[in-house]
Design a protein around this motif. Structure first.
Motif, mmCIF file in Angstrom:
data_model
loop_
_atom_site.group_PDB
_atom_site.id
_atom_site.type_symbol
_atom_site.label_atom_id
_atom_site.label_comp_id
_atom_site.label_asym_id
_atom_site.label_seq_id
_atom_site.Cartn_x
_atom_site.Cartn_y
_atom_site.Cartn_z
ATOM 1 N N GLU A 120 0.893 -1.102 -0.002
ATOM 2 C CA GLU A 120 -0.161 0.012 0.162
ATOM 3 C C GLU A 120 0.822 1.374 0.204
ATOM 4 O O GLU A 120 2.110 1.248 0.376
ATOM 5 N N GLY A 165 0.107 1.645 -4.116
ATOM 6 C CA GLY A 165 -0.893 0.693 -3.750
ATOM 7 C C GLY A 165 -2.252 1.280 -3.086
ATOM 8 O O GLY A 165 -2.025 2.062 -2.109
ATOM 9 N N TYR A 212 -5.472 0.355 -1.120
ATOM 10 C CA TYR A 212 -6.708 -0.749 -0.435
ATOM 11 C C TYR A 212 -7.633 -0.032 0.231
ATOM 12 O O TYR A 212 -7.411 1.199 0.760
ATOM 13 N N ARG A 213 -8.714 -0.755 0.297
ATOM 14 C CA ARG A 213 -9.759 -0.035 1.154
ATOM 15 C C ARG A 213 -10.350 -1.073 2.211
ATOM 16 O O ARG A 213 -10.590 -2.132 1.830
ATOM 17 N N GLU A 226 -13.261 -2.853 1.324
ATOM 18 C CA GLU A 226 -13.310 -3.510 0.012
ATOM 19 C C GLU A 226 -14.097 -2.633 -1.303
ATOM 20 O O GLU A 226 -14.142 -2.941 -2.256
ATOM 21 N N TRP A 263 -5.570 -9.577 -3.344
ATOM 22 C CA TRP A 263 -5.999 -8.952 -1.861
ATOM 23 C C TRP A 263 -6.808 -7.828 -2.076
ATOM 24 O O TRP A 263 -7.191 -7.198 -1.303
ATOM 25 N N LYS A 264 -7.576 -7.996 -3.374
ATOM 26 C CA LYS A 264 -8.604 -6.886 -3.527
ATOM 27 C C LYS A 264 -7.996 -5.639 -3.521
ATOM 28 O O LYS A 264 -8.906 -4.718 -3.077
ATOM 29 N N SER A 265 -6.970 -5.239 -4.001
ATOM 30 C CA SER A 265 -6.262 -3.743 -3.954
ATOM 31 C C SER A 265 -5.789 -3.659 -5.507
ATOM 32 O O SER A 265 -5.949 -4.518 -6.240
ATOM 33 N N LEU A 305 -3.639 -5.866 6.019
ATOM 34 C CA LEU A 305 -3.252 -5.873 4.619
ATOM 35 C C LEU A 305 -3.485 -7.666 4.394
ATOM 36 O O LEU A 305 -3.304 -7.844 3.200
#
Length: 492
Positions: free
Chosen positions: A222, A234, A236-237, A240, A267-269, A301
């Motif tokens: 991230e 990177g 990330y939420r 998601e 990792w859905k990022s 993460l």
């Protein structure tokens, strides 16, 4: 009638151009969609109200965008492309090689296909049905087959050439799904091999030994990070969810600064590569405009949750609050949350939810079973149960116990520090060297290494090779080789 539909759009290998993503998101916004998710197989997911679905379908068909509604008949091809160059640089596998593989897929796979660099641990190796893993031999890949609804994995007897991956994958899929050849370790592996290779010719080499995989270590993926003279970002939420307004600004900035690809991770990022130093302020402006935080704790993460449900995400956040309060050490581990029996998640520690009491489809009370993989390697297919029937309130403390068990075991196996936990290796450009390259398949002959397949030792100059020397991959004659200069990338 359903009130909402789940729409899935595959992004092969987790790669999407900003222009293509911008088109999809614009159509989704017109259908009153305000946020989207990215799935564990690097696909795009969104929820659409049934009244708006027919208009969105019409727009997607107009732009020739393939999609699925409430089904996953055609799983996305996933790859380690997202981490290439930013986390490591392969011995021979480069970003262009992934594109070459994708170019040879002239069909929509019904099996899960993974493309992985063997030297990375950012993306999973064996979560697919057909798992292609780069071998030490340039342009050749191991293939590990896992039949559907099975936990058995076996190695294909041949290494597969890059340009043949798509064709061989199609033949294996037809044999397994249409001819119903499903290997189970009792001799059907040979039947499958015969069915796939009968009457077909592939560029292969014998696969000697098993693939050597690295020890798992999840890089921090991230925020802004430098590599060479550029940066990658990177995103990330925690929930998601990525707002369409934010992603449209991301696409617009990519197009304005000549960034040609956006990468989706398992990792859905998101990872955006190639950010020039002069453009950093523009990216900071977009993040600030949408109030995007890019510095979450590393232990947050390292989680995988299922697609199409918030249940796993809520449980993840519940456990992370315990980690933060108790300062739990999770370095070297990743976690998976499974709330549905047939779903698959990636993790060295697995949390499985199950109903204690169920009436029909209604689960009245849930408990949790806690597992860890063999040697805590998330790529292992062997699970050991640690605790069963845990109440939610007791689950975080038992995971903390399991984390301590892992740390103690690691100290016993390696009392000396192996590497820094915070410093990430950065690919840097090294010296430029002259080599000879085959113009047909791009195999390189380097004087320093020789050619083991042709039994030519290291140190033999290209000009001193016999006149009948030929490319070990495609048999192109020595006379066709071209002298080129390549930049050697090294990890410092």
């Amino acid at each position: 009638m359903r009130d909402y539909y789940t729409l899935k759009i595959n992004l092969p290998a987790g790669i999407v151009s900003p222009g293509a993503l911008q088109t999809i998101l614009t159509q989704a916004r017109g259908a009153k969609v305000r946020s989207v998710r990215f799935g564990a197989r690097q696909q795009l997911l969104m929820t659409v109200h049934y009244e708006d679905m027919r208009f969105l379908e019409k727009d997607l068909k107009t732009h020739q965008i393939r999609y699925e509604l409430n089904t996953d008949q055609y799983p996305n091809i996933i790859s380690s492309y997202c981490g290439e160059e930013v986390f490591r640089t392969g011995d021979w596998l480069r970003e262009s090689e992934y594109h070459t593989v994708l170019d040879y897929f002239d069909y929509q796979p019904r099996l899960k296909i993974n493309l992985s660099d063997s030297n990375q641990s950012f993306t999973p190796f064996f979560t697919g049905n057909l798992n292609f893993i780069a071998s030490p031999e340039p342009h050749f890949w191991y293939l590990y087959v896992r039949p559907k609804q099975s936990n058995t994995v076996f190695r294909w007897r041949d290494l597969v050439y890059t340009n043949d991956i798509g064709r061989l994958a199609k033949a294996v899929e037809e044999a397994m799904l249409d001819a119903a050849i499903s290997p189970d370790g009792n001799g059907d592996e040979e039947e499958l091999y015969t069915a796939v290779t009968h009457g077909r010719t592939y560029s292969t080499q014998p696969a000697v030994g098993e693939v050597e995989l690295p020890e798992f270590s999840l890089p921090y993926y991230e925020g802004f990070n430098r590599y060479g003279h550029r940066s990658w970002l990177g995103l990330y939420r925690r929930d998601e969810q990525f707002s369409i307004a934010f992603l449209l600004d991301v696409c617009a900035l990519c197009l304005a600064t000549r960034i040609g690809e956006i990468c989706v991770t398992p990792w859905k990022s998101l990872i955006i590569k190639g950010i020039e130093e002069k453009d950093r302020a523009k990216w900071s402006y977009v993040l600030g405009k949408h109030n995007i935080n890019v510095r979450h704790a590393a232990n947050e993460l390292a989680w995988q949750t299922e697609d199409h449900t918030d249940e796993g995400t809520h449980l993840k956040n519940y456990i992370i609050r315990f980690f933060e309060k108790n300062d739990t050490r999770t370095f070297g581990l990743c976690f998976g949350v499974q709330t549905r029996p047939k779903s698959e998640v990636f993790g060295s520690i697995l949390i499985r939810q199950r109903p204690l009491l169920q009436i029909g489809q209604l689960a009245l009370f849930s408990v949790y079973d806690l597992y860890f993989t063999e040697n805590f390697n998330p790529n292992s297919r062997t699970y050991h149960r640690f605790e069963k029937g845990l109440l939610k309130i007791h689950l975080p403390a038992q995971i903390d116990r399991l984390c301590r068990k892992f740390s103690a075991r690691r100290l016993q196996e390696s009392p000396e520090p192996a590497r820094s936990e915070t410093d990430q290796p950065e690919p840097t450009n090294g010296a430029v060297t002259g080599v000879h390259q085959c113009p047909r398949c791009f195999t390189v002959y380097d004087d320093q290494y020789g050619d083991l397949l042709r039994e030519i030792p290291a140190g033999v100059r290209f000009n001193d090779l016999p006149n009948d020397y030929a490319c070990p991959t495609c048999d192109a004659p020595k006379s066709e080789f071209q002298h080129v200069h390549l930049s050697i990338n090294a990890i410092l």
